[in-house]
Scaffold this motif. Sequence first.
Motif, short mmCIF file in Angstrom:
data_model
loop_
_atom_site.label_atom_id
_atom_site.label_comp_id
_atom_site.label_asym_id
_atom_site.label_seq_id
_atom_site.Cartn_x
_atom_site.Cartn_y
_atom_site.Cartn_z
N VAL A 159 0.87 -1.06 -0.10
CA VAL A 159 0.00 0.02 -0.04
C VAL A 159 1.00 1.16 -0.05
CG1 VAL A 159 -1.77 1.10 1.15
CG2 VAL A 159 -1.58 -1.38 1.14
N PRO A 160 1.07 2.08 -1.11
CA PRO A 160 1.68 3.36 -1.15
C PRO A 160 1.55 4.12 0.04
CG PRO A 160 0.50 3.00 -2.99
CD PRO A 160 -0.07 2.05 -2.36
N LYS A 161 2.68 5.00 0.38
CA LYS A 161 2.64 5.79 1.54
C LYS A 161 2.39 7.08 0.88
CE LYS A 161 5.99 4.05 4.71
NZ LYS A 161 7.65 3.92 4.83
N ALA A 162 1.49 7.77 1.53
CA ALA A 162 1.05 9.14 0.93
C ALA A 162 2.20 10.09 0.71
CB ALA A 162 -0.17 9.85 1.76
N ASN A 163 3.16 9.99 1.95
CA ASN A 163 4.05 11.17 2.20
C ASN A 163 5.46 10.55 1.55
OD1 ASN A 163 4.15 9.14 4.08
ND2 ASN A 163 4.53 10.51 5.78
N TYR A 164 5.65 9.77 0.88
CA TYR A 164 6.81 9.25 0.24
C TYR A 164 7.58 10.31 -0.34
CZ TYR A 164 10.10 6.72 -2.45
OH TYR A 164 11.19 6.41 -3.30
N GLN A 165 8.84 10.37 0.12
CA GLN A 165 9.63 11.65 -0.45
C GLN A 165 10.86 10.69 -1.09
OE1 GLN A 165 11.46 13.91 -1.92
NE2 GLN A 165 10.17 15.09 -0.58
N PRO A 166 10.96 10.86 -2.51
CA PRO A 166 12.01 10.18 -3.20
C PRO A 166 13.41 10.54 -3.23
CG PRO A 166 10.69 11.33 -4.69
CD PRO A 166 9.93 11.56 -3.48
N CYS A 167 13.48 11.93 -2.73
CA CYS A 167 14.98 12.89 -2.79
C CYS A 167 15.27 12.91 -1.17
CB CYS A 167 14.40 14.19 -3.22
SG CYS A 167 13.96 14.31 -4.90
N VAL A 168 16.52 12.82 -1.34
CA VAL A 168 17.35 13.13 -0.05
C VAL A 168 17.39 14.91 -0.12
CG1 VAL A 168 18.48 11.09 0.12
CG2 VAL A 168 19.76 13.06 -0.87
N LYS A 169 17.71 15.06 1.15
CA LYS A 169 17.86 16.56 1.36
C LYS A 169 19.23 16.96 0.92
CE LYS A 169 19.23 19.28 5.36
NZ LYS A 169 19.73 18.85 6.47
N LYS A 170 19.44 18.09 -0.21
CA LYS A 170 20.82 18.21 -0.85
C LYS A 170 21.89 18.38 -0.16
CE LYS A 170 19.18 18.33 -5.36
NZ LYS A 170 19.71 17.34 -6.20
N TYR A 171 22.82 17.83 -0.56
CA TYR A 171 24.22 18.04 0.14
C TYR A 171 24.90 19.49 -0.38
CZ TYR A 171 24.05 13.60 2.48
OH TYR A 171 23.62 12.50 3.26
N VAL A 172 25.72 19.88 0.73
CA VAL A 172 26.67 20.89 0.18
C VAL A 172 27.81 20.29 -0.07
CG1 VAL A 172 27.89 22.76 1.03
CG2 VAL A 172 25.34 22.62 1.47
#
Lengths: 480, 419
Positions: free
Chosen positions: A366-379
Motif C-alpha cells: 500500500v503506497p505511503k502518501a508522504n513518500y519522499q523520493p529525494c534526499v535533502k541536498k548536500y553541500v
Amino acid sequence: MMYAHMEDIIIIGGGAIGAFIARNLSRYQLNVLVLEKENDVGDATSMANSAIVHSGYDPVPGTKKARFNVEGNALFPSVCEELDVEFEQCGSMTLATEEKQLQTLKELEQRGKDNGVVTRLLSRAEVLRLEPNVSPDVKGALLCPTAGIVNPFTLVAHAFENALDNGVKLSLGEEVLAIEKRDGSFVLKTNKGQREAKIVINAAGVKSEEVTKMVEPVDWTVNPRKGEYYVLDHYAPGLVNHVLFPLPSEKGKGVLVTHTTSGNYLVGPSSEWVEDKDDHSTDSETLSNVKAQASLMVPNIPFREQIRVFAGVRATPSTHDFIIEPAKTAPNFILCAGIESPGLVSSPAIGRYVVEELVRPLIPLVPKANYQPCVKKYVRFSALTEEQKEALVEQNPHFGEVICNCEKVTLGEIEDVLSRSLPCLTIKAVKKRTRAGFGKCQGGFCQPKVLLLLAKKLGVSPLEVLYDRAGSNILRKESK
Amino acid sequence: MMATRDLVIIGGGSAGMAAAISAYDEGVKDIVILERSPYLGGILNQCIHNGFGLQYFKEELTGPEFLTRFVVEVQKRGIEVKLNANVTAISKDKTVTYVSPEGAGVIEAKSIVLATGCYERSAGSIGIPGERPSGVITAGQAQLYLNEYGYLVGKKVFILGSGDIGLIMARRMTLEGAQVLGVAELMPYSNGLNRNIQQCLIDFGIPLYLSHTVTKVIGKGKLEAIEISQVDGSLKPIPGTEKRFDVDTLLLSVGLVPNNDLLDKIGVPISPTRGSKVNEHMETELDGVFSCGNVLHVHDLVDYVVEEGHQAGKSAAAYLQGRLPRHEDVLYTQAGNGVGYVVPACIDLHNADGKVAIKFRVRRPAKEVYVEYRIGETLIKRMYKPAIIPSEMEIVSLDKASLQGEGPLTVSLVAKEVK
C-alpha cells in the motif's frame, strides 16, 4: 533479548542491493528492518569495487546480469539526481590492442545489440583522438556512450538515508547467526538478540550462500574473488576521459583505467580466487601485475601519484548469473545471492524487481502518501563558486572551516552528515560520506579533528571512537 | 570580497614567518600571512623535543620555543596574520582564493610566497602488503595525537622507516610507556640524523633492522601483527627471512612530500623534489611567485628552512621594488652521478656579483668522495668529503663569477682516486 515486535520484512545486508531494496520498500506501508553486520552501510563489496555504471553490452544475453545491468543503467541518471549522488555518464571504451581482437570487438558489438545497448566501433584514429594517452598500439575500440562512473559510497549511503527518511529501520553491527523457519515467519538469531519477520530478504553479498544455508541447502556456491586496485591522486585531468577496458575474459572484465567522480584515477582490479571471504589484503606481486596490464592500454599512467591500494571481494556465483529468486522451500525467503559485477549498476533495477515482482505476491503493498523520493541536498563546498562560498560562510561559519586540507572538506559538511537520519558512527563512515581523509595525506592531518567531532556527536570518550570495526579504536590511552 | 596586497604569504610556519619578517625588513609593509591552523608555527607546534636552532640561534630549543621567537618577530612588526584561513587556489595572475570561518575571500596579490610545508607519505602511497586495519599510522600523526591532543595511539609498536619523525616517536612513545619493538629500514643505511639514531634508538635499546621492510600487515579491523623481511640488493624481500612481531601499532616514517598542490594545480613546472622549479631567488617559473621551506624541498633542519624563508622574503621585496628582473638565458642545474636533486633549478647570471647557495642531497651514503661542480666539462669546484649521507642536506656557496660557460651546472659525486 526478545523482540516482541514482528517486522513485515527484514533485509539481511546493508550493501547496494540491500539499499535499493530498502528504498523501494520504503514507498509502501510496511515495517522494514535492515540488519548490517558492519558498523556502516556499504562497507564490503559495495565499497571496494570499480564504481562503474556499466552499459550492459557485455553480459550474456538472456541472463539476469544482462537484464538488470541494462535496466539499472537506464535508472541511474534519475536515481542519482534524486539521491544527490555524484554520477558522470562519461562512456566506456573496450580496447583491442591486437589485430585478432578486432573480430572479438565485432562479436561484442553484436552482443550489445542483443542486450539492447547502443555501441559504436571506433577506428584506431578515432580512439587516439578521443583518448590521446592510450597506447599507439591500439587497433580499435568499442565505444559504449551510456556507461559511466558513480561515487559508490554516497550511492549506498544516500539510498539508505532516503529509505530511513521514509521509515525503514537500520541496525548496524548486527550479524545474523541463525534463522529458524516458523509458521508464517522467520526468527533470526543475531549477535544482539532475536528478530522476527514475515519476509526475509537475503542481500548478504559474499555471505549470501551462508545465510541461505541457514534456511535450506543449496546446490550452488558463492565464491570470493578478490580484486586489487591502485588509487591515484587528482592529477591534471585528461589522462583518460572514458572508462577504458581491455577485452573481457573468463576472469572478468579485466584491468580497467578510469577517472573517478572525485577526479582521482582508479587502476585495477586483479582477479584472484581466495579462501577467506574477508580477505582484503593486497600484495606487491599482484599489484605490479595490475600495473603491467594497465600499462598495455595506457603506457604513461603516473603511478607516482599513488595514494592508496585496496582490495575488494566479489561474490562470484558458481551459476555464472545472479541468483534472485525465492528459496525453494520457503517462498517468503528471497535470495539475492552471487551479485558480483555488474552488481552496482544493477542494484536500482534489482531493488525494483525484488519489491515489485517478488515481494508483491507475498504482502499487500500500500503506497505511503508522504513518500519522499529525494534526499535533502548536500553541500559540496569545494564545488561551489566563490560567490556561493561567501554566501554560505556568511550564513554558517562552519562552512568556512576546512577540516580536510587535501579534499577541502569543511566542518559544515561533516556536521551535516553527522546529523542525517543515516547513522554515521565511525571515522571511515565520515570519510565515505564526505571524502575527509580521502586525499593524498590519507587523513594525516584531519583524522584527529574528525575523531573529536565524532566523540562529541556520539557522546563518548575519544578513546572509544572507532575507525571502522569493533576494536579499531585509534587511541589507546591518555598520555602521561 | 576582493582585496589587493603587495605580498601574500601562504603558510605561517617557520618558512612563511621568516619570509614575512625579511620582506618587511626590506621595506614591504602590505603583507598578509594566511595560515590554515588556529595558530602560527606549523608543524613545529607538535615537535616538543629539543634540537632546534643549533645552527640559527646557536642554542638548542624545542619546536614551540623556536617558533615562538618568530611569532614574536612577526607581531613586533605588526604583520597581519589571518588564522584558520585555508587557501583553496592561486591563479597564474596571482589571485589567491581562501576560505575561513570569517568569510571566503579573494586577494589580488602583487607577489606570493608559498610556504605550505610538506606531508607524510602514507601506507597507501607505499602500498604496504597485507590488510588495512586501524593501527597503521604515520609517525607525524601519532606525534600530533600525542603532543597536541594528549593521546597515545598504541602500546606495542613497530616502526617502518628510519626517518627522523619515526626515530623521535620511538623515544617519545617509549617515555609514554609504550614498548617499541624495532625499526625496519628498507635501505642498508639509516635515513635519520645520526644524533637521532643515537639518542632515540641506541640509548633506549631499540633495534634497527637495516635492509628490512614490512612484508605483511596482519589484522582485520585492528592491527594484530606485522611481518618484516630482509631485502636483497634490489630491495626485493628475501623469502625465508620473515620475522613476526605482535603489535597494535605500526608507525610509518617513510618520507615527506612537498605539499605543492596549489602550484601543481596550475601547472607550474616541478623539479625532482616534487616542489616547484625555482631560481636562486626562490622564484618559481611564475613571475613574483616564490617557494621556500619544505614545500620546495624537504629539509633536514628547520634552521635551513628559516634561511630559505628569509631569502624568499628578500626576493619578494626585490621583486616588488622592481629590483628582480627575470632573464630568459639562465644557467640550469642538474643532478649528476649519485645526487638526488639540486636546488635551485636555475641561476640568473646577469648580475654576476655575489654568491649562490646550491643545495642538494645524495642518493646513498658515500665515503671518501669528491663533490664536483662542472659546467659542461669545465670543473668549477671540487670538494673532498670523508663521508656524505642522504639524510643530511648539503649546502655549498659558489661565486657567481665562477659560473661561466654553456650549462648545465652539474653536481656529481666522484670516487677519490686510488693512489
